[in-house]
Design a protein around this motif. Sequence first.
Motif, short mmCIF file in Angstrom:
data_model
loop_
_atom_site.label_atom_id
_atom_site.label_comp_id
_atom_site.label_asym_id
_atom_site.label_seq_id
_atom_site.Cartn_x
_atom_site.Cartn_y
_atom_site.Cartn_z
N THR A 7 46.06 129.37 98.06
CA THR A 7 45.47 128.95 99.16
C THR A 7 43.92 128.32 98.36
O THR A 7 43.78 126.89 98.36
N LEU A 8 42.94 129.40 98.17
CA LEU A 8 41.96 128.94 97.05
C LEU A 8 41.75 127.72 96.42
O LEU A 8 41.06 126.94 96.52
N PHE A 9 43.00 128.24 95.79
CA PHE A 9 42.69 126.40 94.67
C PHE A 9 43.47 125.43 95.24
O PHE A 9 42.73 124.14 94.34
N SER A 16 33.77 119.49 98.38
CA SER A 16 32.99 119.12 96.98
C SER A 16 32.26 120.50 96.71
O SER A 16 31.61 119.82 95.52
N GLU A 17 32.59 120.88 97.41
CA GLU A 17 31.02 122.28 96.88
C GLU A 17 32.49 123.89 96.85
O GLU A 17 31.85 124.31 98.06
N PRO A 18 33.11 123.28 95.74
CA PRO A 18 34.09 124.26 95.07
C PRO A 18 33.56 125.59 95.47
O PRO A 18 34.73 126.84 96.08
N VAL A 23 38.97 132.08 100.85
CA VAL A 23 39.91 132.95 101.55
C VAL A 23 40.25 134.03 101.77
O VAL A 23 39.71 134.88 100.50
N LYS A 24 40.74 134.47 102.72
CA LYS A 24 41.05 136.43 102.90
C LYS A 24 42.07 136.10 103.86
O LYS A 24 42.33 135.06 104.58
N GLU A 25 42.47 137.26 103.53
CA GLU A 25 44.01 137.97 103.91
C GLU A 25 43.47 138.49 105.43
O GLU A 25 42.75 139.66 105.43
N VAL A 47 38.34 118.59 104.83
CA VAL A 47 39.32 119.75 104.19
C VAL A 47 40.44 119.19 105.12
O VAL A 47 41.69 120.14 105.29
N ILE A 48 39.58 119.20 106.68
CA ILE A 48 41.01 118.33 107.65
C ILE A 48 41.60 117.48 107.62
O ILE A 48 42.88 117.23 107.83
N GLY A 49 40.92 116.54 107.40
CA GLY A 49 41.40 114.74 107.09
C GLY A 49 41.42 113.79 108.30
O GLY A 49 41.06 114.63 109.13
#
Length: 81
Positions: A7-9, A16-18, A23-25, A47-49
Amino acid sequence: MDIVEYTLFLVKSIASEPDMVSVKEIGSDEEFINLEVLVKESDMGAVIGKSGSTATALRTMVQAYSYLHDKKKVKLNIESF
């Protein structure tokens, strides 16, 4: 690669700012894995689009990955800071 790394990948590929993506469970049980995605406020639109299309695609890809590996359903919560 586990579900959090995958998910992080995916989210880092969109943002734009990776370096600001996290991401955490936040919990799981027998049926669900709950993931929290944190992105910078300026990246929320990407991210939402449009009409949530990117977020839907992210959820679909993460769910497919989970199905292939864990056989659990995934709840993806996208937040900004």
